[in-house]
Write a protein that holds these residues in place. Structure first.
Motif, PDB file in Angstrom:
ATOM      1  N   VAL A  32      44.176  34.510  45.071  1.00 27.18           N
ATOM      2  CA  VAL A  32      45.194  35.427  45.139  1.00 27.18           C
ATOM      3  C   VAL A  32      45.264  36.244  46.154  1.00 27.18           C
ATOM      4  N   SER A  34      46.319  39.731  48.377  1.00 29.62           N
ATOM      5  CA  SER A  34      46.123  40.965  47.831  1.00 29.62           C
ATOM      6  C   SER A  34      46.436  41.857  49.100  1.00 29.62           C
ATOM      7  N   PHE A 303      41.008  36.232  41.584  1.00 29.87           N
ATOM      8  CA  PHE A 303      41.288  37.444  42.401  1.00 29.87           C
ATOM      9  C   PHE A 303      39.919  38.027  43.324  1.00 29.87           C
ATOM     10  N   SER A 309      38.210  42.292  37.616  1.00 29.68           N
ATOM     11  CA  SER A 309      39.076  40.886  37.391  1.00 29.68           C
ATOM     12  C   SER A 309      38.727  40.198  35.977  1.00 29.68           C
ATOM     13  N   THR A 318      42.986  33.939  34.499  1.00 33.14           N
ATOM     14  CA  THR A 318      41.755  33.999  35.305  1.00 33.14           C
ATOM     15  C   THR A 318      40.666  33.718  34.397  1.00 33.14           C
TER      16      THR A 318
END
Length: 334
Positions: A32, A34, A303, A309, A318
């Motif tokens: 992902v 960021s 993440f 996370s 996740t």
């Protein structure tokens, strides 16, 4: 002499077949984007998962389902969503021998489903085609520059594909003049049987949110049985296209009824159910990872800030810091 010659050829063929390398599965994570750049520290958990691929996902944004303009690569976006961020992420991943798929995606304001994007006039369709072509070709150039192994040309755009099939065929030809790696498209789980251009790509890509059980906490056996409803369609498309199947996304939320509607993203207050996530995940691996026609997939989602996370109180997709992470690690190691 002739007999000796034939025996020699036979032995040579046998030796070649015994030493032929087994095709490596794509054991991927959906990495992902960021606000920040990433470092070796952020990539180490990916390596520890035994993953060998990461999907990097730059985003373009549109105002609503009928709006033709895609906004992308702006200063207002997170770093990881821009071309500069994509390059930095990929460079850092490749230093750790992680291969990449570049997967540009569209985000509709308020999170409306991209498969419903549909223009109201020919002029608006043409404008959407122009802006989408720019979006994809720009990231095709990025993918070529950074030697990305795979480029995904779109994600869950069922209406766009159904209404403008000629555009997609022409787009693929244009991409091929820029990018020399492998191509796929991420069709939604209930879309892939209708996608018309698989013959022009290298993988049949599926976002694999197939329903496999209506139970609150399904067992592995329940989910294995549930896959029987979908396997005929998947195998039929594979055999018809002669292309390997790639799960461009796969995964389950860690909450009750995780196998019933795996695509759901709401209900943030739902009770965590780690066992449901483990069992649905196990069944998916047991169903597909042993098949020669199956290329692998990218778990949704991973993440960069690993320590913060997931966790056992998290009910989202996740697997980080949950029992499902160890399940994935074991299968990726195989």
């Amino acid at each position: 002499m002739r007999l000796i010659f034939h025996i020699s050829i036979l032995l040579l063929c046998c030796a070649c077949s015994l030493t032929s390398p087994k095709i490596e599965k794509i054991n991927g994570v959906s990495f992902v984007a960021s606000r920040d750049s990433v470092s070796e520290k952020n990539i180490k958990p990916v390596v520890d998962l035994n993953a060998n691929y990461a999907a990097i996902m730059p985003f373009g944004f549109i105002k609503n389902l009928q709006h033709p303009e895609i906004i992308y690569n702006t200063d207002r976006q997170w770093f990881g969503e821009t071309d500069e961020g994509v390059k930095q992420y990929v460079q850092t991943l490749k230093k750790q021998q992680i291969k990449v798929m570049i997967k540009p995606q569209i985000w509709v304001w308020r999170g409306e489903f991209t498969g419903l994007i549909k223009m109201n006039s020919e002029e608006e369709w043409q404008e959407l085609e122009k802006t989408y072509e720019n979006f994809i070709l720009d990231f095709a150039k990025v993918a070529e520059d950074i030697n990305a192994e795979i480029l995904c040309i779109g994600t869950e755009l069922e209406n766009f594909v159904a209404h403008r099939p000629k555009f997609w065929t022409q787009l693929i030809k244009k991409i091929r003049t820029i990018y020399k790696g492998k191509l796929t498209y991420a069709a939604n789980w209930n879309e892939f049987t209708k996608t018309p251009f698989w013959a022009d790509l290298d993988y049949v890509g599926i976002d694999a949110y197939f329903p496999v059980s209506d139970l609150k906490t399904p067992t592995v056996a329940d989910c294995l049985q549930g896959w029987n409803a979908h396997l005929p369609d998947i195998k039929n498309v594979q055999q018809t296209t002669k292309k390997p199947i790639l799960f461009t996304e796969f995964g389950y939320r860690s909450f009750d009824f995780s196998g019933k509607k795996p695509w759901l993203i709401g209900n943030y207050d739902a009770n965590p159910n780690l066992e449901a996530q483990v069992n649905t995940t196990k069944a998916l691996f047991e169903t597909f990872w042993k098949e020669d026609w199956f290329a692998g997939g990218f778990v949704w989602k991973w993440f960069h800030n690993y320590e913060q996370s997931g966790g056992t109180k998290d009910n989202m997709f996740t697997p980080q810091n949950k029992p499902a992470e160890e399940i994935i690690r074991q299968y990726y190691k195989k």
